[in-house]
Design an enzyme around this catalytic site. Structure first.
Site, mmCIF file in Angstrom:
data_model
loop_
_atom_site.group_PDB
_atom_site.id
_atom_site.type_symbol
_atom_site.label_atom_id
_atom_site.label_comp_id
_atom_site.label_asym_id
_atom_site.label_seq_id
_atom_site.Cartn_x
_atom_site.Cartn_y
_atom_site.Cartn_z
ATOM 1 N N PHE A 124 -4.304 3.319 14.770
ATOM 2 C CA PHE A 124 -4.561 3.588 13.663
ATOM 3 C C PHE A 124 -5.537 3.341 13.256
ATOM 4 C CE2 PHE A 124 -1.442 7.290 13.265
ATOM 5 C CZ PHE A 124 -1.053 6.970 14.371
ATOM 6 N N LYS A 182 -13.482 0.558 15.647
ATOM 7 C CA LYS A 182 -11.762 -0.267 15.764
ATOM 8 C C LYS A 182 -11.247 -0.095 17.215
ATOM 9 C CE LYS A 182 -10.364 0.085 11.406
ATOM 10 N NZ LYS A 182 -9.808 1.096 9.381
ATOM 11 N N ASN A 240 0.975 -1.163 0.092
ATOM 12 C CA ASN A 240 0.000 -0.005 -0.075
ATOM 13 C C ASN A 240 0.901 1.663 -0.432
ATOM 14 O OD1 ASN A 240 0.658 0.708 3.153
ATOM 15 N ND2 ASN A 240 -0.143 -1.035 3.508
ATOM 16 N N LYS A 265 -11.175 -3.814 18.770
ATOM 17 C CA LYS A 265 -9.616 -4.211 18.363
ATOM 18 C C LYS A 265 -9.376 -4.088 20.696
ATOM 19 C CE LYS A 265 -8.753 -2.967 13.932
ATOM 20 N NZ LYS A 265 -7.388 -3.311 13.165
ATOM 21 N N ASP A 317 -3.430 -6.262 4.357
ATOM 22 C CA ASP A 317 -5.006 -7.032 5.004
ATOM 23 C C ASP A 317 -5.139 -8.462 4.312
ATOM 24 O OD1 ASP A 317 -6.228 -5.057 6.884
ATOM 25 O OD2 ASP A 317 -6.853 -4.575 5.464
ATOM 26 N N LYS A 327 8.110 -16.261 -11.892
ATOM 27 C CA LYS A 327 7.124 -15.230 -12.163
ATOM 28 C C LYS A 327 6.202 -16.151 -12.810
ATOM 29 C CE LYS A 327 7.480 -10.943 -14.086
ATOM 30 N NZ LYS A 327 8.583 -11.021 -15.974
#
Ligand code: CTP
Length: 416
Positions: A334, A348, A220, A352, A289, A299
């Site tokens: 975060f 969250k 990301n 969490k 995730d 490949k």
């Protein structure tokens, strides 16, 4: 409930400080001129004291021009504004920085001598003294110099170790003037409140990379800037920090133990083990995730267009920490959000089982990926609080301030 906080001037703790800069006779004196420039650019007031030997290498004119202040050299200067300079100079400063510090000056200071202006100023001073030794490696490793440096450290002086490399004399070894970055970090620590002293803190930062084949991975856009700012500011405030970092383009922060990882599984292994001894774990990393269900050893060729890549979920490291948390460990997560920021923050926080969630708006131009600023929402058991748009460093400091208030109010499950 959302409470807005006033926007303070975003400035470093060095801004407005006054540094008495001692320059002694080493070829590295020319580098000190650059450091004076760095300090004045950060609005630090600099007054330079040069030894006679230093003037053989760089003219006092250079230091005068760069600092914007008169340079002091002579203990017996009779100009009215210079009488008693050896006493008055340190009264007007917050700290003394001596760079480069030669073997001669180090010996002088270790023995409490007062035979030149700089040594006399240091003897009369009651402010922190930072020394940056620079010399030939044999001189530095000589038992006399080592003993002198130990003695100065015992007396409370801050000695920044010399760097290794090729020296001006052509030899290779320790003796180079340290990088400005480590000197600045020492000064920042000196002037920061030590309100995180004694805390063991684990910070995660950056993205993770989930390999697909030898050439490709899923990842990301996280730059790691927020996590690195958290690690740096915590260390400046006295904490013992371990940074677990995914692949980023940032230099490892000076003086912070940094563990490099690639995948979410590698990050999990490190964080779960480090969390057992941590007072605070703060997960700024953008953990992927998902990972490819299967790693292809060869490949994937473009002729196999139409290939479906099956993904499986990575373990949620933060949620795992939330389930297995020990009393007394503070957990901060975060939340990277593009909508419903507050709602997602509270979800969250609950799901969490953490003490604080820092919600980021990933769509904002000044708050998204790879920028130096951020505007976050702090969500905890008491409500939510929006911070103003600040640099990531200042945002990190405000997050630590908030963590300390949670601790003071006893809002944490076990207290920090
Ligand atoms: N996190 C984690 N392990 C994961 C995924 C996320 O530890 N496998 C942590 C992040 O480091 C962050 C927090 O969980 O502190 C929230 O991450 P975020 O990506 O915002 O949310 P997700 O949990 O992935 O949830 P969603 O996809 O619903 O936004």
């Amino acid at each position: 409930m959302t409470v807005d906080v006033d926007q303070p001037a975003d400035r470093s703790v060095l801004t407005g400080k006054r540094i008495l800069f001692g320059v002694t006779g080493s070829i590295a004196a020319f580098k000190a001129a650059g450091w004076v420039r760095e300090l004045t650019a950060e609005s630090v007031g600099v007054t330079v004291v040069m030894t006679g030997a230093a003037e053989r290498f760089v003219s006092s004119l250079t230091f005068g021009a760069l600092s914007g202040n008169p340079v002091y050299r002579d203990m017996f200067d009779e100009a009215p504004d210079r009488l008693m300079a050896h006493i008055n100079l340190s009264r007007e400063a917050d700290c003394i920085l001596i760079a480069p510090a030669t073997a001669q000056t180090i010996a002088r200071l270790a023995h409490g001598m007062a035979d030149d202006l700089l040594a006399t100023v240091v003897l009369a001073a009651r402010i922190p003294v930072v020394l940056c030794p620079a010399m030939n490696s044999n001189m530095l490793s000589h038992p006399a110099t080592r003993k002198n440096l130990r003695q100065l450290q015992d007396m409370g002086y801050h000695v920044i170790p010399a760097d290794r490399g090729i020296l001006a004399c052509g030899e290779e070894g320790a003796g180079r003037l340290p990088q400005w970055e480590s000197v600045r970090e020492t000064l920042l620590r000196l002037f920061s409140p030590q309100d995180l002293a004694g805390k063991k803190i684990v910070v995660t930062a950056g993205p993770t990379r989930e390999p697909l084949d030898p050439a490709r991975f899923l990842s990301n856009r996280s730059s790691g800037k927020m996590g690195y700012a958290l690690a740096r500011t915590a260390a400046r405030r006295g904490a013992e920090v371990v940074l677990v970092s995914g692949p980023v383009a940032l230099p490892e922060p000076v003086g912070i133990r940094t563990i490099q990882v690639n995948t979410a599984d590698e990050m999990r292994a490190q964080v779960v083990s480090l969390a057992r001894n941590a007072d605070i774990v703060i997960k700024a990393a953008a953990v992927a995730d998902f990972k490819p269900e299967k790693y292809r050893r060869q490949k994937i060729k473009k002729s196999s267009a139409g290939t479906v890549i099956e993904l499986e979920q990575n373990t949620d490291i933060l949620a795992e920490l939330g389930k297995t948390r020990q009393p007394g460990t503070l957990l901060v997560g975060f939340a990277a959000e593009s909508r419903n920021h507050e709602q997602e923050g509270f979800r969250k926080l609950r799901q969490k089982n953490v003490d604080l969630v820092v919600v980021n708006d990933i769509l904002g131009a000044a708050t998204g990926f790879d920028v130096d600023t951020n505007q976050v929402l702090l969500v905890d058991g008491n409500g939510s609080r929006r911070l103003p748009l600040l640099s990531k460093v200042e945002t990190a400091n405000r997050i630590w301030d908030h963590v300390l208030t949670l601790n003071d109010s006893g809002a944490l499950s076990g207290g920090v």
